[in-house]
Write an enzyme that holds these catalytic residues in place. Structure first.
Site, PDB file in Angstrom:
ATOM      1  N   HIS A   1      62.476 -85.378-101.726  1.00  0.00           N
ATOM      2  CA  HIS A   1      62.103 -84.319-102.600  1.00  0.00           C
ATOM      3  C   HIS A   1      62.456 -84.559-104.067  1.00  0.00           C
ATOM      4  CE1 HIS A   1      63.207 -79.856-103.877  1.00  0.00           C
ATOM      5  NE2 HIS A   1      62.600 -80.309-104.656  1.00  0.00           N
TER       6      HIS A   1
ATOM      7  N   GLU B   1      64.269 -72.827-107.351  1.00  0.00           N
ATOM      8  CA  GLU B   1      65.271 -73.568-107.300  1.00  0.00           C
ATOM      9  C   GLU B   1      66.403 -72.982-107.791  1.00  0.00           C
ATOM     10  OE1 GLU B   1      65.652 -75.651-104.905  1.00  0.00           O
ATOM     11  OE2 GLU B   1      64.186 -76.910-104.660  1.00  0.00           O
TER      12      GLU B   1
ATOM     13  N   HIS C   1      60.917 -84.062-109.571  1.00  0.00           N
ATOM     14  CA  HIS C   1      60.370 -84.836-108.769  1.00  0.00           C
ATOM     15  C   HIS C   1      59.926 -86.258-109.038  1.00  0.00           C
ATOM     16  CE1 HIS C   1      59.256 -80.715-106.605  1.00  0.00           C
ATOM     17  NE2 HIS C   1      60.522 -80.955-106.748  1.00  0.00           N
TER      18      HIS C   1
ATOM     19  N   HIS D   1      66.384 -80.547-112.804  1.00  0.00           N
ATOM     20  CA  HIS D   1      65.703 -81.020-111.569  1.00  0.00           C
ATOM     21  C   HIS D   1      64.316 -81.486-111.617  1.00  0.00           C
ATOM     22  CE1 HIS D   1      64.383 -81.105-107.445  1.00  0.00           C
ATOM     23  NE2 HIS D   1      63.641 -80.163-107.447  1.00  0.00           N
TER      24      HIS D   1
HETATM   25 ZN    ZN Z   1      62.073 -79.670-106.332  1.00  0.00          ZN
END
Ligand code: ZN
Length: 215
Positions: A154, A74, A94, A92
């Site tokens: 996501h 990412e 999840h 980031h």
């Molecule tokens: Zn991700």
């Protein structure tokens, strides 16, 4: 070692995102920017078991500058965020409740005034395959004027002036998503109006002053 302190911080916050349940194993990534360089967590590494030397350094155009491992898949998203906003750290994840909202809604309605700490109503970026320039562009658009965005089907992304701020924003985003979901299980949540949110901004700029008692 290049960006030694920032790479050490990635290890520390990697443990914290796993320890607080925001990330399961490898399902998230973190980065810190210094000038034209970005220290980022590696592809495929468990975030609670990182060592400073396992965190690569890339330049702002995405060239690997230091480190033996490949940067997180990412990384294009992180670089797109740095290109469009004056921030120094990106987180980031999840996380569970964030991903539930990101899978079912187009935005997180402001049911609590702490939404303002993230810049206002949190948008859900349009879906695109992970790691692609399309996802990076969608996230960049969703983050406009905000410190947080959700990524359709996501997870979530938060930004800050340092890793601590981006991490706290990630915790707040997850809490707001959990509150909304739990509220929905009881009844229809009341969403704060523009007027109510503006009053909160006014209040925060004009805190009450308590006069000192005489004598
Ligand atoms: Zn991700």
């Amino acid at each position: 070692m290049l960006l030694a302190e920032q790479r050490r911080l990635l290890c520390e916050y990697g443990r914290r995102v796993v320890g607080t349940g925001l990330v399961l194993g490898t399902s998230g990534n973190l980065s810190v920017r210094v000038g034209d360089l970005v220290a980022v967590t590696p592809a495929g590494g468990a975030l609670d078991r990182l060592e400073p030397e396992s965190c690569p350094v890339v330049d702002i155009e995405g060239h690997l500058v230091d480190g033996d491992l490949q940067p997180s898949s990412e990384t294009p998203m992180h670089l797109a965020v740095y290109a469009s906003a004056d921030v120094r750290a990106v987180v980031h994840t999840h996380s569970t409740f964030g991903t539930v909202i990101a899978t079912t809604m187009t935005e997180l309605p402001p049911v609590h005034y702490n939404t303002l700490l993230l810049g206002g109503t949190v948008r859900v970026a349009d879906y695109a395959t992970y790691g692609t320039p399309e996802l990076a562009a969608n996230v960049r658009a969703a983050l406009d004027g905000r410190r947080a965005a959700l990524l359709a089907n996501h997870g979530g992304v938060t930004v800050g002036g340092d890793l601590e701020a981006a991490f706290e924003a990630a915790r707040l985003l997850e809490w707001l998503c959990e509150v909304y979901i739990r509220a929905r299980s009881v009844g229809e949540p009341r969403v704060l109006t523009e007027e109510q949110l503006a009053a909160v901004v006014h209040r925060s700029r004009n805190p009450p002053r308590f006069p000192r008692r005489e004598g």
